[in-house]
Design an enzyme around this catalytic site. Structure first.
Site, PDB file in Angstrom:
ATOM      1  N   SER A 123      35.910 -27.067 -17.078  1.00  0.00           N
ATOM      2  CA  SER A 123      35.662 -28.229 -17.933  1.00  0.00           C
ATOM      3  C   SER A 123      36.950 -28.813 -18.474  1.00  0.00           C
ATOM      4  O   SER A 123      36.929 -29.899 -19.050  1.00  0.00           O
ATOM      5  CB  SER A 123      34.701 -27.876 -19.072  1.00  0.00           C
ATOM      6  OG  SER A 123      35.023 -26.656 -19.636  1.00  0.00           O
ATOM      7  N   HIS A 144      31.430 -30.288 -12.056  1.00  0.00           N
ATOM      8  CA  HIS A 144      31.318 -29.896 -13.466  1.00  0.00           C
ATOM      9  C   HIS A 144      29.885 -30.059 -13.958  1.00  0.00           C
ATOM     10  O   HIS A 144      29.419 -31.177 -14.178  1.00  0.00           O
ATOM     11  CB  HIS A 144      32.286 -30.747 -14.308  1.00  0.00           C
ATOM     12  CG  HIS A 144      32.322 -30.367 -15.755  1.00  0.00           C
ATOM     13  ND1 HIS A 144      32.531 -31.283 -16.754  1.00  0.00           N
ATOM     14  CD2 HIS A 144      32.180 -29.160 -16.362  1.00  0.00           C
ATOM     15  CE1 HIS A 144      32.507 -30.659 -17.917  1.00  0.00           C
ATOM     16  NE2 HIS A 144      32.293 -29.376 -17.707  1.00  0.00           N
ATOM     17  N   ASN A 194      33.891 -35.243 -21.869  1.00  0.00           N
ATOM     18  CA  ASN A 194      34.679 -34.595 -22.918  1.00  0.00           C
ATOM     19  C   ASN A 194      35.780 -35.492 -23.457  1.00  0.00           C
ATOM     20  O   ASN A 194      36.362 -35.208 -24.495  1.00  0.00           O
ATOM     21  CB  ASN A 194      35.261 -33.267 -22.413  1.00  0.00           C
ATOM     22  CG  ASN A 194      34.213 -32.166 -22.483  1.00  0.00           C
ATOM     23  OD1 ASN A 194      33.244 -32.260 -23.249  1.00  0.00           O
ATOM     24  ND2 ASN A 194      34.379 -31.139 -21.678  1.00  0.00           N
TER      25      ASN A 194
HETATM   26  P1  NAI Z   1      31.388 -16.688 -19.052  1.00  0.00           P
HETATM   27  O1  NAI Z   1      32.458 -15.973 -19.796  1.00  0.00           O
HETATM   28  O2  NAI Z   1      29.988 -16.660 -19.546  1.00  0.00           O
HETATM   29  O3  NAI Z   1      31.356 -16.114 -17.531  1.00  0.00           O
HETATM   30  C1  NAI Z   1      32.484 -15.949 -16.743  1.00  0.00           C
HETATM   31  C2  NAI Z   1      32.184 -14.868 -15.703  1.00  0.00           C
HETATM   32  O4  NAI Z   1      33.247 -14.855 -14.751  1.00  0.00           O
HETATM   33  C3  NAI Z   1      32.116 -13.470 -16.297  1.00  0.00           C
HETATM   34  O5  NAI Z   1      30.909 -12.845 -15.879  1.00  0.00           O
HETATM   35  C4  NAI Z   1      33.342 -12.752 -15.726  1.00  0.00           C
HETATM   36  O6  NAI Z   1      33.115 -11.374 -15.468  1.00  0.00           O
HETATM   37  C5  NAI Z   1      33.568 -13.507 -14.436  1.00  0.00           C
HETATM   38  N1  NAI Z   1      34.944 -13.496 -13.959  1.00  0.00           N
HETATM   39  C6  NAI Z   1      36.076 -13.665 -14.689  1.00  0.00           C
HETATM   40  N2  NAI Z   1      37.153 -13.625 -13.873  1.00  0.00           N
HETATM   41  C7  NAI Z   1      36.681 -13.453 -12.610  1.00  0.00           C
HETATM   42  C8  NAI Z   1      37.313 -13.372 -11.336  1.00  0.00           C
HETATM   43  N3  NAI Z   1      38.630 -13.428 -11.203  1.00  0.00           N
HETATM   44  N4  NAI Z   1      36.519 -13.239 -10.265  1.00  0.00           N
HETATM   45  C9  NAI Z   1      35.177 -13.151 -10.388  1.00  0.00           C
HETATM   46  N5  NAI Z   1      34.536 -13.207 -11.564  1.00  0.00           N
HETATM   47  C10 NAI Z   1      35.280 -13.373 -12.665  1.00  0.00           C
HETATM   48  O7  NAI Z   1      31.916 -18.160 -18.867  1.00  0.00           O
HETATM   49  P2  NAI Z   1      31.071 -19.521 -18.697  1.00  0.00           P
HETATM   50  O8  NAI Z   1      30.749 -20.065 -20.013  1.00  0.00           O
HETATM   51  O9  NAI Z   1      29.983 -19.285 -17.713  1.00  0.00           O
HETATM   52  O10 NAI Z   1      32.182 -20.496 -18.067  1.00  0.00           O
HETATM   53  C11 NAI Z   1      32.641 -20.357 -16.756  1.00  0.00           C
HETATM   54  C12 NAI Z   1      33.389 -21.613 -16.352  1.00  0.00           C
HETATM   55  O11 NAI Z   1      32.545 -22.758 -16.517  1.00  0.00           O
HETATM   56  C13 NAI Z   1      34.660 -21.900 -17.115  1.00  0.00           C
HETATM   57  O12 NAI Z   1      35.590 -22.481 -16.241  1.00  0.00           O
HETATM   58  C14 NAI Z   1      34.208 -22.919 -18.161  1.00  0.00           C
HETATM   59  O13 NAI Z   1      35.239 -23.766 -18.590  1.00  0.00           O
HETATM   60  C15 NAI Z   1      33.193 -23.719 -17.335  1.00  0.00           C
HETATM   61  N6  NAI Z   1      32.177 -24.429 -18.123  1.00  0.00           N
HETATM   62  C16 NAI Z   1      31.571 -23.828 -19.191  1.00  0.00           C
HETATM   63  C17 NAI Z   1      30.592 -24.505 -19.900  1.00  0.00           C
HETATM   64  C18 NAI Z   1      29.900 -23.856 -21.060  1.00  0.00           C
HETATM   65  O14 NAI Z   1      29.262 -24.577 -21.845  1.00  0.00           O
HETATM   66  N7  NAI Z   1      29.989 -22.549 -21.225  1.00  0.00           N
HETATM   67  C19 NAI Z   1      30.173 -25.870 -19.530  1.00  0.00           C
HETATM   68  C20 NAI Z   1      30.810 -26.381 -18.344  1.00  0.00           C
HETATM   69  C21 NAI Z   1      31.810 -25.685 -17.705  1.00  0.00           C
END
Ligand code: NAI
Length: 505
Positions: A123, A144, A194
């Site tokens: 994001s 996104h 954003n």
């Molecule tokens: P989260 O922290 O809930 O999940 C991330 C997952 O990725 C975790 O399960 C972790 O174990 C895994 N992970 C981390 N490094 C890794 C790697 N090298 N290889 C494989 N798995 C790995 O995060 P979330 O909230 O799901 O966000 C993920 C992405 O989505 C980020 O880039 C964030 O900016 C983007 N995003 C988040 C939003 C939100 O509202 N949470 C909305 C839109 C985009």
């Protein structure tokens, strides 16, 4: 351009909130999906979680059992990255860290098919810089989604400098085939939503900081007059101040400290205090058990109004006259410069000047300014402020007039552009600037703001209906009253004002 075939394998990396939601969307659209997370067992757990959610929907009669079965058989956990090598599309949703994501994409490029689309759900990171280390940066793109991905319709398809336009068109068609509302955006800080949404938060924060009104009153105005689902304080309490403040800071820094995006000290103080909003039990509002929710301030008046005089054209305020007539209030028309007179009071839509300044410059006494409403025919509340020296009788008459048609008046300290008008002018300005810089089309900017953050009207369509001249005047007046470039009208507005064109012809 063709969407990906249904039988094309979609790989999702990162089984957190976003990755799980995206995997569910792709599986429900009929694709075989493999979900991978570096934490052993996390992908299988996420799939179980999806299964639990969906089975509740089956029990509630909201999802057919066959649709549940189809989705669940499509979802498979992957134990290692190698299991993703035959994917046609990889969507990465791992931790928001440029270096970690770059390393992952380098690995993927080495193991995936040469025609595999490499997409990131980032994001805030630049797609251009994510692609920079790749042998084939043209196949790297942003996809996104918004949280929660299965429910939110918007998907920003984000192109970096090298992204292949055909690939972008194919991913756009794919997102549409998945039941989403995709928009194209150029990889620039904050993409569309954003970035364009920043003033929604920062203008309310500024009004609060300047003592114009309290949180409950400003929130009520954005809801009941502006037509937004939530006001800025209740919404940032829901998002979490740590998250919302971090996004504002990142956009502010990415635009080299452009004052339009300046973060708020009030919000920083909440973050410093650990008052992160609902999730910590306290933000602008107190969510702890027994805490009382403050009510918006409303003025009352017993003054009965039987007639008003309209001088000239009221512009955006005109629909209010229908409402007055419906209540049996006589509306007398005469020439003039767009004023509504009721007894001693002179009412007008704000033009971004202070009420006291405008009263002085136009030689008006008892001047009371009205805030903008999305629809004056249905608004249930309106912000008002008045010039210094306005009599109590005039205020009572104005409040009585609004009360006669079912509108509660909330007093705002004399401040340029009041609340809704200034917020909408700044949203339109940001949308116009994004258009000027080629970030997205006018149609996509408005679609993004309606589908991504539920705005009641796209900011550019709102500028069209309000009049680009009106929006520009409000911004010019805000700029000169504050003496700050933060409020400078975008060149796009000035251009369109000069050539008479609308955002949506
Ligand atoms: P989260 O922290 O809930 O999940 C991330 C997952 O990725 C975790 O399960 C972790 O174990 C895994 N992970 C981390 N490094 C890794 C790697 N090298 N290889 C494989 N798995 C790995 O995060 P979330 O909230 O799901 O966000 C993920 C992405 O989505 C980020 O880039 C964030 O900016 C983007 N995003 C988040 C939003 C939100 O509202 N949470 C909305 C839109 C985009």
């Amino acid at each position: 351009m063709q969407a990906l075939n249904n039988n094309a394998l979609v790989a999702v990396i990162g089984a957190g909130a976003m990755g799980a939601g995206i995997a569910q969307v792709a599986a429900q659209a009929g694709h075989p999906v493999r979900l991978y997370d570096k934490r052993p067992g996390a992908a299988a757990q996420a799939i179980e979680g999806i299964g639990r959610q969906l089975s509740k929907r089956v029990e509630a009669g909201k999802l057919a059992a066959s649709a549940y079965d189809a989705c669940m058989t499509h979802l498979q956990p992957a134990d290692e990255l190698l299991a993703l090598s035959d994917a046609s599309l990889v969507i990465e949703a791992i931790v928001e860290n440029l270096q970690v994501k770059r390393e992952l994409f380098a690995q993927l490029e080495a193991l995936c098919r040469p025609d595999c689309i490499l997409a990131s759900n980032t994001s805030s990171l630049s797609i251009t810089s994510l692609a920079a280390g790749l042998q084939h940066p043209e196949r790297m793109i942003g996809m996104h989604f918004f949280n929660p991905a299965p429910l939110m319709a918007l998907v920003e398809i984000v192109c970096g400098l090298a992204t292949d336009p055909e690939l972008a068109a194919s991913l756009h068609a794919t997102a549409r085939a998945w039941g989403k509302k995709p928009v194209f955006a150029r990889s620039t800080p904050g993409f569309i939503v954003n970035r364009v949404a920043r003033p929604f938060y920062t203008e309310s924060l500024r009004l609060l900081q300047e003592g114009v009104a309290d949180c409950a009153t400003l929130d009520a105005l954005l809801r009941e007059a502006g037509g937004f689902r939530m006001g800025a304080f209740e919404l940032t309490d829901l998002i979490g101040h740590d998250v919302n403040y971090a996004v504002t800071c990142s956009v502010f820094d990415a635009y080299y400290q452009d004052m339009r995006f300046q973060p708020s000290l009030i919000q920083k103080e909440l973050v410093d205090a650990g008052r992160l909003g609902r999730k910590s039990g306290h933000g602008f509002y107190d969510y702890r058990e027994g805490a009382e929710r403050p009510q918006p301030a409303s003025l009352s008046s017993t003054t009965q109004v039987e007639s008003v005089v309209v001088e000239g054209q009221l512009g955006a305020l005109s629909p209010l006259l229908d409402r007055l007539r419906d209540q049996g209030i006589a509306v007398l028309q005469r020439d003039g410069r767009g004023l509504l007179r009721v007894g001693d009071a002179v009412l007008a839509l704000s033009d971004g000047r202070l009420a006291s300044q405008r009263a002085f410059e136009e030689g008006l006494s008892n001047l009371i300014l009205l805030d903008l409403a999305l629809d004056y025919r249905s608004a249930s509340r309106l912000g008002i402020s008045w010039a210094a020296g306005t009599s109590q009788a005039a205020i009572d008459q104005a409040v009585g007039l609004l009360a006669a048609v079912g509108i509660r008046a909330s007093a705002l300290r004399d401040s340029p552009g009041l609340c809704v008008l200034r917020t909408v002018a700044m949203l339109a300005n940001e949308g116009a600037d994004a258009l000027l810089q080629g970030v997205a089309s006018a149609a996509d900017i408005d679609l993004a703001m309606c589908a991504g953050v539920n705005y009641p009207r796209g900011p550019l369509a709102w500028a069209d209906s309000l009049g680009i001249a009106t929006v520009t005047t409000v911004l010019n007046n805000l700029q000169s009253t504050y003496g700050e470039e933060r409020y400078r009208p975008s060149l796009q507005l000035r251009r369109q004002l000069a050539d008479g064109s609308l955002f949506h012809e």
